[in-house]
Design a protein around this motif. Sequence first.
Motif, PDB file in Angstrom:
ATOM      1  N   ALA A  40       0.895  -0.874   0.233  1.00  0.00           N
ATOM      2  CA  ALA A  40       0.319  -0.112  -0.102  1.00  0.00           C
ATOM      3  C   ALA A  40       1.258   0.752   0.417  1.00  0.00           C
ATOM      4  O   ALA A  40       0.843   2.342  -0.700  1.00  0.00           O
ATOM      5  CB  ALA A  40      -1.336   0.525   1.207  1.00  0.00           C
ATOM      6  N   ASP A  41       2.088   0.711   1.032  1.00  0.00           N
ATOM      7  CA  ASP A  41       2.337   2.142   0.693  1.00  0.00           C
ATOM      8  C   ASP A  41       3.451   2.148  -0.803  1.00  0.00           C
ATOM      9  O   ASP A  41       3.574   3.912  -0.977  1.00  0.00           O
ATOM     10  CB  ASP A  41       4.299   1.950   2.055  1.00  0.00           C
ATOM     11  N   LYS A  42       3.942   1.160  -1.092  1.00  0.00           N
ATOM     12  CA  LYS A  42       4.542   1.648  -2.741  1.00  0.00           C
ATOM     13  C   LYS A  42       3.693   2.428  -3.234  1.00  0.00           C
ATOM     14  O   LYS A  42       3.759   2.903  -3.981  1.00  0.00           O
ATOM     15  CB  LYS A  42       5.048   0.304  -2.609  1.00  0.00           C
ATOM     16  N   ASN A  43       2.454   1.981  -3.652  1.00  0.00           N
ATOM     17  CA  ASN A  43       1.366   2.299  -4.191  1.00  0.00           C
ATOM     18  C   ASN A  43       1.200   3.953  -4.807  1.00  0.00           C
ATOM     19  O   ASN A  43       0.837   4.190  -5.073  1.00  0.00           O
ATOM     20  CB  ASN A  43       0.425   1.807  -4.263  1.00  0.00           C
ATOM     21  N   GLY A  44       1.209   3.887  -2.706  1.00  0.00           N
ATOM     22  CA  GLY A  44       1.295   5.352  -2.885  1.00  0.00           C
ATOM     23  C   GLY A  44       1.637   6.585  -2.848  1.00  0.00           C
ATOM     24  O   GLY A  44       1.899   7.581  -3.929  1.00  0.00           O
ATOM     25  N   ASP A  50       4.116   9.959 -10.466  1.00  0.00           N
ATOM     26  CA  ASP A  50       3.109  10.221 -11.171  1.00  0.00           C
ATOM     27  C   ASP A  50       2.439  11.393 -11.084  1.00  0.00           C
ATOM     28  O   ASP A  50       2.114  11.515 -12.353  1.00  0.00           O
ATOM     29  CB  ASP A  50       1.755   9.026 -11.441  1.00  0.00           C
ATOM     30  N   LYS A  51       2.054  11.956 -10.192  1.00  0.00           N
ATOM     31  CA  LYS A  51       1.208  12.695 -10.185  1.00  0.00           C
ATOM     32  C   LYS A  51       2.224  14.840 -10.410  1.00  0.00           C
ATOM     33  O   LYS A  51       2.717  14.844 -11.254  1.00  0.00           O
ATOM     34  CB  LYS A  51       0.726  13.167  -8.772  1.00  0.00           C
ATOM     35  N   ALA A  52       3.631  14.149  -9.512  1.00  0.00           N
ATOM     36  CA  ALA A  52       4.723  15.568  -9.741  1.00  0.00           C
ATOM     37  C   ALA A  52       5.131  15.335 -10.914  1.00  0.00           C
ATOM     38  O   ALA A  52       5.749  15.827 -11.381  1.00  0.00           O
ATOM     39  CB  ALA A  52       5.846  14.443  -8.563  1.00  0.00           C
ATOM     40  N   GLY A  58       3.528  18.975 -16.976  1.00  0.00           N
ATOM     41  CA  GLY A  58       2.813  20.954 -17.249  1.00  0.00           C
ATOM     42  C   GLY A  58       3.763  21.787 -17.350  1.00  0.00           C
ATOM     43  O   GLY A  58       3.901  23.249 -18.052  1.00  0.00           O
ATOM     44  N   LEU A  59       4.756  21.809 -16.461  1.00  0.00           N
ATOM     45  CA  LEU A  59       5.390  22.738 -16.136  1.00  0.00           C
ATOM     46  C   LEU A  59       6.315  23.182 -17.487  1.00  0.00           C
ATOM     47  O   LEU A  59       6.625  24.339 -17.504  1.00  0.00           O
ATOM     48  CB  LEU A  59       5.866  23.430 -14.912  1.00  0.00           C
TER      49      LEU A  59
END
Length: 98
Positions: A40-44, A50-52, A58-59
């Motif tokens: 779960a920690d790895k997935n988070g 991925d979000k970063a 985008g930047l």
Amino acid sequence: MLNKQQVQLARQVSSSNQIAIYGLSYALSAEQAKAGEFEADKNGRQEALDKARGYVGGLRYKIGKLEQKLAQCRSTTNMVSGDGWTGQAEIKPKKEDE
């Protein structure tokens, strides 16, 4: 036929085996719980990464667009401020919403 000592020894071995099996089962379930927490920690962390990466992408896109605009502004500035310029220019700043 088993004598009394053999029966008692068999019961002790059986009880020891049951205790060992219970202990191993408990240890296994504890390790499986830890593995689940790690997963779960790895997935988070992967989702955050991925979000970063998306944010950085985008930047980079915005930087490219701004560099393009800057190059256009520099070209215009060089054109109207150069020695060969003989005309007139009325430059109106473009509004951001246009």
